[in-house]
Each structure stands twice: as structure tokens, then as C-alpha cells.
Design a protein around this motif. Structure first.
Motif, PDB file in Angstrom:
ATOM      1  N   GLY A   1      23.520   9.842  29.895  1.00 24.01           N
ATOM      2  CA  GLY A   1      24.635  10.746  30.134  1.00 24.01           C
ATOM      3  C   GLY A   1      25.325  11.235  28.875  1.00 24.01           C
ATOM      4  O   GLY A   1      26.485  11.659  28.930  1.00 24.01           O
ATOM      5  N   LEU A   2      24.634  11.206  27.711  1.00 18.81           N
ATOM      6  CA  LEU A   2      25.203  11.856  26.532  1.00 18.81           C
ATOM      7  C   LEU A   2      25.394  13.334  26.856  1.00 18.81           C
ATOM      8  O   LEU A   2      24.579  13.954  27.554  1.00 18.81           O
ATOM      9  CB  LEU A   2      24.275  11.702  25.322  1.00 18.81           C
ATOM     10  CG  LEU A   2      23.963  10.268  24.855  1.00 18.81           C
ATOM     11  CD1 LEU A   2      23.164  10.314  23.556  1.00 18.81           C
ATOM     12  CD2 LEU A   2      25.208   9.424  24.696  1.00 18.81           C
TER      13      LEU A   2
ATOM     14  N   ILE B   1      18.264  23.083  18.206  1.00 17.68           N
ATOM     15  CA  ILE B   1      18.843  22.428  17.032  1.00 17.68           C
ATOM     16  C   ILE B   1      18.524  20.937  17.003  1.00 17.68           C
ATOM     17  O   ILE B   1      18.614  20.281  15.958  1.00 17.68           O
ATOM     18  CB  ILE B   1      20.381  22.661  17.000  1.00 17.68           C
ATOM     19  CG1 ILE B   1      20.938  22.422  15.600  1.00 17.68           C
ATOM     20  CG2 ILE B   1      21.095  21.814  18.047  1.00 17.68           C
ATOM     21  CD1 ILE B   1      22.391  22.847  15.459  1.00 17.68           C
ATOM     22  N   ALA B   2      18.095  20.389  18.143  1.00 17.01           N
ATOM     23  CA  ALA B   2      17.737  18.966  18.218  1.00 17.01           C
ATOM     24  C   ALA B   2      16.594  18.613  17.269  1.00 17.01           C
ATOM     25  O   ALA B   2      16.442  17.451  16.889  1.00 17.01           O
ATOM     26  CB  ALA B   2      17.367  18.591  19.646  1.00 17.01           C
ATOM     27  N   GLU B   3      15.796  19.591  16.856  1.00 15.93           N
ATOM     28  CA  GLU B   3      14.736  19.331  15.873  1.00 15.93           C
ATOM     29  C   GLU B   3      15.317  18.815  14.556  1.00 15.93           C
ATOM     30  O   GLU B   3      14.637  18.122  13.796  1.00 15.93           O
ATOM     31  CB  GLU B   3      13.932  20.613  15.620  1.00 15.93           C
ATOM     32  CG  GLU B   3      12.839  20.447  14.584  1.00 15.93           C
ATOM     33  CD  GLU B   3      12.116  21.746  14.251  1.00 15.93           C
ATOM     34  OE1 GLU B   3      11.443  21.787  13.200  1.00 15.93           O
ATOM     35  OE2 GLU B   3      12.229  22.709  15.038  1.00 15.93           O
ATOM     36  N   PHE B   4      16.562  19.146  14.283  1.00 17.38           N
ATOM     37  CA  PHE B   4      17.203  18.736  13.031  1.00 17.38           C
ATOM     38  C   PHE B   4      18.262  17.648  13.249  1.00 17.38           C
ATOM     39  O   PHE B   4      18.472  16.809  12.375  1.00 17.38           O
ATOM     40  CB  PHE B   4      17.857  19.948  12.360  1.00 17.38           C
ATOM     41  CG  PHE B   4      16.869  21.032  12.026  1.00 17.38           C
ATOM     42  CD1 PHE B   4      16.161  20.995  10.834  1.00 17.38           C
ATOM     43  CD2 PHE B   4      16.622  22.070  12.914  1.00 17.38           C
ATOM     44  CE1 PHE B   4      15.231  21.985  10.522  1.00 17.38           C
ATOM     45  CE2 PHE B   4      15.693  23.057  12.618  1.00 17.38           C
ATOM     46  CZ  PHE B   4      14.992  23.017  11.424  1.00 17.38           C
TER      47      PHE B   4
ATOM     48  N   GLY C   1      18.765  15.873  16.453  1.00 20.47           N
ATOM     49  CA  GLY C   1      18.648  15.085  17.665  1.00 20.47           C
ATOM     50  C   GLY C   1      19.581  15.641  18.735  1.00 20.47           C
ATOM     51  O   GLY C   1      20.218  16.683  18.559  1.00 20.47           O
ATOM     52  N   VAL C   2      19.688  14.931  19.833  1.00 25.43           N
ATOM     53  CA  VAL C   2      20.556  15.367  20.929  1.00 25.43           C
ATOM     54  C   VAL C   2      22.009  15.469  20.482  1.00 25.43           C
ATOM     55  O   VAL C   2      22.801  16.232  21.031  1.00 25.43           O
ATOM     56  CB  VAL C   2      20.420  14.402  22.133  1.00 25.43           C
ATOM     57  CG1 VAL C   2      20.906  13.007  21.781  1.00 25.43           C
ATOM     58  CG2 VAL C   2      21.160  14.932  23.350  1.00 25.43           C
TER      59      VAL C   2
ATOM     60  N   GLU D   1      12.767  17.033  19.446  1.00 23.68           N
ATOM     61  CA  GLU D   1      13.116  16.306  18.215  1.00 23.68           C
ATOM     62  C   GLU D   1      11.895  16.089  17.332  1.00 23.68           C
ATOM     63  O   GLU D   1      11.984  16.185  16.102  1.00 23.68           O
ATOM     64  CB  GLU D   1      13.729  14.947  18.585  1.00 23.68           C
ATOM     65  CG  GLU D   1      15.135  15.044  19.142  1.00 23.68           C
ATOM     66  CD  GLU D   1      15.551  13.806  19.905  1.00 23.68           C
ATOM     67  OE1 GLU D   1      16.705  13.761  20.376  1.00 23.68           O
ATOM     68  OE2 GLU D   1      14.725  12.867  20.054  1.00 23.68           O
ATOM     69  N   ASN D   2      10.750  15.798  17.959  1.00 23.56           N
ATOM     70  CA  ASN D   2       9.548  15.470  17.194  1.00 23.56           C
ATOM     71  C   ASN D   2       8.492  16.569  17.221  1.00 23.56           C
ATOM     72  O   ASN D   2       7.448  16.428  16.599  1.00 23.56           O
ATOM     73  CB  ASN D   2       8.948  14.170  17.748  1.00 23.56           C
ATOM     74  CG  ASN D   2       9.924  13.011  17.656  1.00 23.56           C
ATOM     75  OD1 ASN D   2      10.162  12.466  16.587  1.00 23.56           O
ATOM     76  ND2 ASN D   2      10.514  12.636  18.788  1.00 23.56           N
TER      77      ASN D   2
END
Length: 494
Positions: free
Chosen positions: A138-139, A153-156, A158-159, A416-417
């Protein structure tokens, strides 16, 4: 009365942002009511308002804990107690957040206020990811799982980067309501960060990797009732279900994937079961990844790679276990009242960084709950995984919102990856997620289904894969620095 209404409003908006409701746009305003409720309150009252809001939000989000306990044959009172304690614990993060922001927003400039609100939130989300074995369910960023164009933007970052944008916008709206204006720089800063998502997505769409490797997979969603799984009366029924699924699937795949604990017994300990699996695997003439439990002096929840002859090639063991599902926290104290929910008893922790090799293809294997921990999946990618595979049961969750909530977090692991992520679930949701976060295949929950796809492999290392939670650590530093400077200035003026 006004404060109570604002608490309820914030809680309802937060709850509705997540599955099953998926009104993800509400996440961008869900904190505004609590900012309004706390900005003129003293520290202790802000603490209580924040705690109330967070606790109510997560009682609603995690309601599925109660039917899970009930279906396991445990007294529903224990389910209610667990839900209340867990929601109250998460509520403490909200309590500290709104107590601190309620105090500091009165004394900081607009832009510093916005940065402090956003960085402090990320600091607390990161703590929740690791504290007490971690529970990052639940973040706030996960609410945007159906909007790939918002989360690149999660590539740089994360969540956490997505959560940062959401909180920044919430604080921006609050300051606009409070001050009747917003500075151009603050608005431009948000728009610049937010538009980065679209720029990244455009780059990914227009960049075609050279010499991309592919392999074909079949996902077998058996939809076996959780409380049939370990009843010996249903062993043949379960094995025949998977036999029928393998016979109905394409025979040209390079890998057939079964869900977590899909083999109804202990392997390789049970010779009869091993023979039955060999009879199912051999006609397919392909490799199989099968979830099963094993006893190797200790009990493990594992994934086994079988060759086309039905022989075991390799095994990986689950390294991050589910509290109460696979082990009881504070065992000596709690086991008097609460047993693990599965019928097999507790499990032991396996080694981290689970990789298997299928010919030339390195596979990163996570089991169930492990996929919600970004660093664990990142470590697999760093060690060379070119595709990510998550096998899970999720029969625990019946027909509740836990199914899409659990599935949604895998989308962020893919981004992310920048890896294809393949997820095979017993009762759903199974699927194939592209490195862009776009879902290319997705099953319906609570039904037998076969998914087939040809997936891309990649050896690219992203910024997030390389540096991990650097963004979150920078947020920790920025929020602590803000508090330190503020306290120092206060001391110098007195």
C-alpha cells in the motif's frame, strides 16, 4: 466535527485509490484533507489525527486479512486483532508524518515546505519497507499501477519517486487552498518532474535493442482451492488438473511455469509424487518450473526446474517468508495463540538472490511475497537475471482485493529493472509484464487458465538496479537536514 470529517475524507480517498476500486486519480488529493485538519493543530493532536487517518485507511485496504484467517479455520477474532494491530502500526507512520509536517509547514517557505512534505513521506515509506521484516504494502506510488505513463520515473527512483510526485502534488494543492496562490517555481518543478515520465516512455518506445533474445513460456493457472491443496483426498484431482492444462497448452514452449506450491506434496522426498510429475512433464518435451515444498533437513518453500525428462535440474528456496503464513513472528510468545495459516507448519529461510539457468537464459525467481521487496528483485537483476519470474499461490486471498493489490506491485519491479516479469499464480492474477510496465498478458482471477507468450530478455542495467534506493536515502538526508537547520535557526534566535 470538521476534523472528523476531514479524517474520514482522507481515509476514504486513500482506500479508493487502490484495488479493487482503482480510482487512482484520488491518490493525488487523498492527503489534502489531513493537511487541512492538522496544519493549525498542536503536535500531539496532529499525531492523533494522522494516526487515525492512516489506521482507518489500512483497515479498509487490508480488510482481506479477516476472511483469510477465517478461511484458514482460525477464529475470526484473531483476524480482526491482526488487522487492527497491523493497521495501527502503519497508522504510526501517518501519525509521525502529519505531526511533523503540521509543525514545520508553519515555519518554512513554500518550496521548502513542499520538499519537506515529499521527502519526509519517502523516508517513512522506506522505513516501513525494512522495519520488522518489512511490509511495503500500500505504498502510495502503487496506486498508479494502471498508468504506465505516470510511473516511468521508477527506473531511476523506484516506486518512491512516484510516491514523491503524488505527495508533492497533494502538498501543492493544500498550500494553494491555504494561501490562495502557488509560486511559479513550485508549479514548474512539479510539472518538470511529472513530464519526465512521458519523456522516458517516449525514449523506450523509440529505442529498439539490438540482438534481443526471446523465449516462449506457458503459464498454468490451476485455480486449486487453498484448502484442498494439502488434503490427500485431492492429490489425484490436483495432478490431473495440471496434466490437463499441460496437454491443452502449446507444445512448442521452452518453459512451462506452475504456481507456488502447486505440486501436492514434498519433493523430491515423495517418490510416488516424483513419478507422477515425470509422467506429466515427459510428454510435453519441455522444461517445467514447479513450485513445491521440500525437506532438506529443514522445510523450504521452493521452486524446482525440471528438464523435459522430468528430472530435477536445480532448486531455489524462498528467502523472505510471509509473517503468520509461513512463520510466526515473536514465535515463543505468539505461538500459544496463533499458528501459521498453512497446514504444513512453519518454513525456514532460504538463500537470497535466487537465480536459475535455463540453457543460456538466467532467470530471476521470486516466490509470492518476495516480489513486493524492490531490493530483493534488484539483487537478482544485478546477479545477471535477464527475465524475472514470480510464482505465487494467492489462494489464501479468496476473491478479495488482495489479488490485484499483490499483482500491481510486480509492475514496478519490471520498470525498476527494465525486465520482462512473468507471474504465475494459482488462483490469479497471472500475467506477463513488459519492461515498460505495460501488461501484455493477464488472467482472470479464480478460474483455470493458460497464458502463452514470447518474452524479451535483457541484460541492460538500469540506474535503479545499479544504485538501489539512492533516491530514498537522499530524501532521508534532505528531511533530516531540514529539521536540523530549522532547529539550529530556532536556537540561534532564542
Amino acid at each position: 466535527m470538521q476534523v472528523l470529517i476531514l479524517i474520514l475524507a482522507g481515509s476514504v480517498l486513500t482506500f479508493l485509490s487502490f484495488p479493487n476500486w482503482n480510482f487512482d486519480f484520488l491518490a493525488w488529493i487523498c492527503l489534502v484533507p489531513i493537511f487541512l485538519a492538522t496544519h493549525n493543530l498542536p503536535f500531539k493532536k496532529s499525531f492523533f489525527v494522522g494516526w487515525s487517518s492512516g489506521t482507518l485507511s489500512f483497515i479498509a485496504i487490508l480488510y482481506w486479512i479477516v476472511p483469510t484467517f477465517k478461511a484458514a479455520g482460525l477464529n475470526p477474532i484473531f483476524g480482526l486483532l491482526t488487522l487492527s494491530l497491523l493497521a495501527s502500526y502503519i497508522g504510526l507512520y501517518y501519525a509521525f508524518y502529519f505531526a511533523l509536517t503540521g509543525h514545520f509547514l508553519k515555519n518554512l517557505s513554500e518550496f521548502r515546505s513542499l520538499l519537506f512534505c515529499s521527502t519526509l513521506w519517502i523516508s517513512l515509506e522506506q522505513i516501513r519497507n525494512y522495519c520488522l521484516t518489512g511490509f511495503p504494502w500500500g505504498l502510495l506510488g502503487y496506486s498508479q499501477w494502471q498508468k504506465p505513463s505516470f510511473i516511468q520515473i521508477a527506473e531511476f527512483t523506484g516506486v518512491y519517486g512516484v510516491s514523491f510526485l503524488i505527495v508533492f502534488f497533494n502538498a501543492l494543492i493544500f498550500l494553494w487552498i491555504k494561501n490562495k496562490r502557488i509560486g511559479y517555481f513550485s508549479a514548474l518543478f512539479f510539472l518538470s518532474l511529472f513530464s519526465t515520465n512521458f519523456f522516458i516512455l517516449s525514449l523506450k518506445k523509440n529505442s529498439i535493442p539490438k540482438n534481443t533474445k526471446h523465449f516462449s513460456v506457458v503459464l498454468l493457472q490451476g485455480n486449486i482451492d487453498q484448502y484442498k491443496k494439502w488434503d490427500s483426498a485431492f492429490i489425484n484431482e490436483i495432478l490431473n488438473t495440471y496434466k490437463n492444462l499441460t496437454e491443452s497448452a502449446s507444445q512448442n514452449s521452452q518453459l512451462m511455469i506452475w504456481p507456488e506450491t502447486s505440486a501436492p506434496g514434498w519433493i523430491p522426498n515423495d517418490a510416488w509424487l516424483m513419478e507422477r510429475l515425470k509422467q506429466i512433464i515427459s510428454p510435453t518435451k519441455t522444461f517445467h518450473l514447479i513450485g513445491a515444498v521440500t525437506n532438506q533437513n529443514k522445510n523450504y518453500n521452493s521452486a524446482f526446474l525440471f528438464n523435459p525428462k522430468g528430472e530435477i535440474l536445480a532448486r531455489v528456496d524462498k528467502s523472505h517468508l510471509v509473517p503468520f503464513g509461513e512463520f510466526v513472528p515473536m514465535h515463543d510468545f505468539l505461538e500459544k495463540w496463533i499458528k501459521v495459516l498453512n497446514q504444513l507448519g512453519g518454513f525456514d529461510t532460504g538463500k537470497e538472490t535466487n537465480l536459475l539457468k535455463l540453457g543460456e537464459f538466467p532467470l530471476g525467481i521470486s516466490i509470492c511475497y518476495e516480489a513486493i521487496f524492490p531490493n530483493l528483485i534488484r539483487q537478482q537483476t544485478l546477479k545477471g537475471a535477464e527475465v524475472l519470474i514470480n510464482i505465487t499461490n494467492d489462494g489464501w486471498y479468496l476473491r478479495t482485493a488482495a489479488l490485484p493489490q499483490h499483482f500491481s506491485m510486480n509492475i514496478f519491479r519490471a520498470i525498476e529493472n527494465r525486465r520482462t516479469l512473468i507471474r504465475c499464480a494459482n488462483t490469479g492474477i497471472s500475467g506477463v509484464i513488459k519492461p515498460s510496465g505495460v501488461i501484455s498478458k493477464k488472467s482472470e482471477p479464480n478460474k483455470q487458465e493458460i497464458l502463452e507468450d514470447v518474452v524479451d530478455l535483457s541484460s541492460q542495467i538500469t540506474f535503479y538496479t545499479r544504485v538501489g534506493d539512492l533516491f530514498a536515502w537522499l530524501c532521508n538526508f534532505a528531511s533530516l537536514l531540514t529539521i536540523f537547520i530549522y532547529k539550529k535557526n530556532r536556537c540561534s534566535t532564542h
